[in-house]
Design a protein around this motif. Structure first.
Motif, PDB file in Angstrom:
ATOM      1  N   ILE A  91      -0.646 -14.852  11.165  1.00  0.00           N
ATOM      2  CA  ILE A  91      -1.964 -14.316  11.485  1.00  0.00           C
ATOM      3  C   ILE A  91      -1.931 -12.845  11.091  1.00  0.00           C
ATOM      4  N   VAL A  92      -2.838 -12.458  10.215  1.00  0.00           N
ATOM      5  CA  VAL A  92      -2.875 -11.100   9.693  1.00  0.00           C
ATOM      6  C   VAL A  92      -4.211 -10.467  10.094  1.00  0.00           C
ATOM      7  N   ASN A  93      -4.173  -9.424  10.907  1.00  0.00           N
ATOM      8  CA  ASN A  93      -5.354  -8.654  11.292  1.00  0.00           C
ATOM      9  C   ASN A  93      -5.339  -7.351  10.508  1.00  0.00           C
ATOM     10  N   ILE A  94      -6.375  -7.148   9.695  1.00  0.00           N
ATOM     11  CA  ILE A  94      -6.466  -5.938   8.882  1.00  0.00           C
ATOM     12  C   ILE A  94      -7.656  -5.126   9.388  1.00  0.00           C
ATOM     13  N   THR A  95      -7.417  -3.877   9.746  1.00  0.00           N
ATOM     14  CA  THR A  95      -8.469  -3.006  10.262  1.00  0.00           C
ATOM     15  C   THR A  95      -8.548  -1.748   9.405  1.00  0.00           C
ATOM     16  N   ALA A  96      -9.747  -1.451   8.945  1.00  0.00           N
ATOM     17  CA  ALA A  96      -9.956  -0.221   8.181  1.00  0.00           C
ATOM     18  C   ALA A  96      -9.822   0.983   9.101  1.00  0.00           C
ATOM     19  N   ILE A 144       8.034 -12.921  15.071  1.00  0.00           N
ATOM     20  CA  ILE A 144       8.176 -11.507  14.756  1.00  0.00           C
ATOM     21  C   ILE A 144       6.778 -10.973  14.468  1.00  0.00           C
ATOM     22  N   GLU A 145       6.553  -9.744  14.883  1.00  0.00           N
ATOM     23  CA  GLU A 145       5.272  -9.089  14.647  1.00  0.00           C
ATOM     24  C   GLU A 145       5.550  -7.732  14.026  1.00  0.00           C
ATOM     25  N   PHE A 146       4.852  -7.473  12.934  1.00  0.00           N
ATOM     26  CA  PHE A 146       4.930  -6.184  12.260  1.00  0.00           C
ATOM     27  C   PHE A 146       3.589  -5.479  12.401  1.00  0.00           C
ATOM     28  N   VAL A 147       3.607  -4.208  12.713  1.00  0.00           N
ATOM     29  CA  VAL A 147       2.412  -3.378  12.639  1.00  0.00           C
ATOM     30  C   VAL A 147       2.637  -2.438  11.460  1.00  0.00           C
ATOM     31  N   ARG A 148       1.710  -2.500  10.509  1.00  0.00           N
ATOM     32  CA  ARG A 148       1.795  -1.705   9.292  1.00  0.00           C
ATOM     33  C   ARG A 148       0.665  -0.682   9.302  1.00  0.00           C
ATOM     34  N   ILE A 149       1.000   0.565   9.065  1.00  0.00           N
ATOM     35  CA  ILE A 149      -0.014   1.616   9.049  1.00  0.00           C
ATOM     36  C   ILE A 149       0.077   2.369   7.726  1.00  0.00           C
ATOM     37  N   SER A 150      -1.065   2.485   7.074  1.00  0.00           N
ATOM     38  CA  SER A 150      -1.161   3.325   5.883  1.00  0.00           C
ATOM     39  C   SER A 150      -2.254   4.360   6.145  1.00  0.00           C
ATOM     40  N   GLU A 151      -2.575   5.115   5.146  1.00  0.00           N
ATOM     41  CA  GLU A 151      -3.615   6.121   5.299  1.00  0.00           C
ATOM     42  C   GLU A 151      -4.989   5.480   5.524  1.00  0.00           C
ATOM     43  N   ILE A 190       0.872  -1.167   0.000  1.00  0.00           N
ATOM     44  CA  ILE A 190       0.000   0.000   0.000  1.00  0.00           C
ATOM     45  C   ILE A 190       0.917   1.226   0.000  1.00  0.00           C
ATOM     46  N   PRO A 191       0.716   2.172  -0.901  1.00  0.00           N
ATOM     47  CA  PRO A 191       1.592   3.346  -0.925  1.00  0.00           C
ATOM     48  C   PRO A 191       1.643   4.062   0.424  1.00  0.00           C
ATOM     49  N   GLY A 192       2.865   4.453   0.816  1.00  0.00           N
ATOM     50  CA  GLY A 192       3.073   5.219   2.030  1.00  0.00           C
ATOM     51  C   GLY A 192       2.940   4.435   3.323  1.00  0.00           C
ATOM     52  N   GLU A 193       3.125   3.147   3.259  1.00  0.00           N
ATOM     53  CA  GLU A 193       2.972   2.309   4.449  1.00  0.00           C
ATOM     54  C   GLU A 193       4.194   2.399   5.355  1.00  0.00           C
ATOM     55  N   VAL A 194       3.953   2.576   6.654  1.00  0.00           N
ATOM     56  CA  VAL A 194       5.009   2.577   7.664  1.00  0.00           C
ATOM     57  C   VAL A 194       4.878   1.286   8.459  1.00  0.00           C
ATOM     58  N   TRP A 195       6.004   0.613   8.666  1.00  0.00           N
ATOM     59  CA  TRP A 195       6.045  -0.659   9.391  1.00  0.00           C
ATOM     60  C   TRP A 195       6.870  -0.487  10.662  1.00  0.00           C
ATOM     61  N   VAL A 196       6.432  -1.136  11.738  1.00  0.00           N
ATOM     62  CA  VAL A 196       7.179  -1.158  12.989  1.00  0.00           C
ATOM     63  C   VAL A 196       7.249  -2.612  13.451  1.00  0.00           C
ATOM     64  N   VAL A 197       8.436  -3.063  13.820  1.00  0.00           N
ATOM     65  CA  VAL A 197       8.575  -4.391  14.415  1.00  0.00           C
ATOM     66  C   VAL A 197       8.189  -4.239  15.887  1.00  0.00           C
ATOM     67  N   SER A 198       7.026  -4.779  16.228  1.00  0.00           N
ATOM     68  CA  SER A 198       6.467  -4.556  17.561  1.00  0.00           C
ATOM     69  C   SER A 198       6.716  -5.712  18.520  1.00  0.00           C
ATOM     70  N   GLN A 199       7.189  -6.814  18.000  1.00  0.00           N
ATOM     71  CA  GLN A 199       7.550  -7.970  18.840  1.00  0.00           C
ATOM     72  C   GLN A 199       8.618  -8.739  18.078  1.00  0.00           C
TER      73      GLN A 199
END
Length: 175
Positions: A124-129, A94-101, A78-87
């Motif tokens: 396991i992928v949780n996607i939240t609008a 490993i756990e990634f939290v990805r945030i886009s607009e 997704i354009p402009g996505e920021v990822w953080v390794v949260s675990q």
């Protein structure tokens, strides 16, 4: 302790109902390799080796590879996505939290040692609008079309063959 204000807000939110959608996608993959081979490949830097067209900008990582609290950006999914390794637990999870607009995506990856020279990966992928546009994207998403399976199959191919598996056109923003 007076909880009147928070109780009122909770009642309002319950009456309103959820504003944004959430989808859960899971994927399991058997690898003919140990966790010590598979796990280091779940990293924004080493993904250049096996993911067709992968590109990212490392924002912060002391080691320049996967580590707790590493931050990177990409337009790959997704354009402009920021990822953080949260675990992060080396060779295990490993756990990634990805945030886009429009979406927030949490990816949990667990690698289980089968103690026979192989391992099993569970995603396991949780996607939240986060917006109405994100809701529309989730309404149109078929779990079987979610690209996690395509990517993990490409990872297994790389481990078996030491070559990059071409990915289907149109599902990623490949460079």
């Amino acid at each position: 302790m007076n909880t009147e204000r928070s109780d009122k807000k909770i009642a309002e939110l319950k009456a309103q109902g959820p504003q944004y959608l959430r989808r859960l996608i899971t994927h399991t993959q058997h690898f003919e390799a140990t966790p010590e081979v598979v796990f280091p490949l779940l990293c924004p830097t080493t993904e250049f080796d096996w993911m067709d067209g992968w590109d990212c900008e490392m924002i912060y990582s002391k080691s320049l590879i996967q580590e707790y609290n590493a931050v990177f950006k990409t337009d790959y999914f997704i354009p402009g996505e920021v990822w953080v390794v949260s675990q992060f637990e080396p060779n295990r999870s490993i756990e990634f939290v990805r945030i886009s607009e429009t979406l927030s995506i949490k990816v949990d990856a667990r690698i289980l040692d089968n103690l026979d020279g192989t391992c099993t990966g569970n995603w396991i992928v949780n996607i939240t609008a986060l917006t109405e546009q994100g809701n529309a994207a989730l309404r149109s998403l078929n779990p079987e079309d979610e690209p996690i399976g395509i990517l993990i199959d490409a990872l297994a191919h790389y481990i078996r063959n030491d070559t990059i598996k071409p990915l289907p056109d149109g599902i990623f923003n490949k460079k």
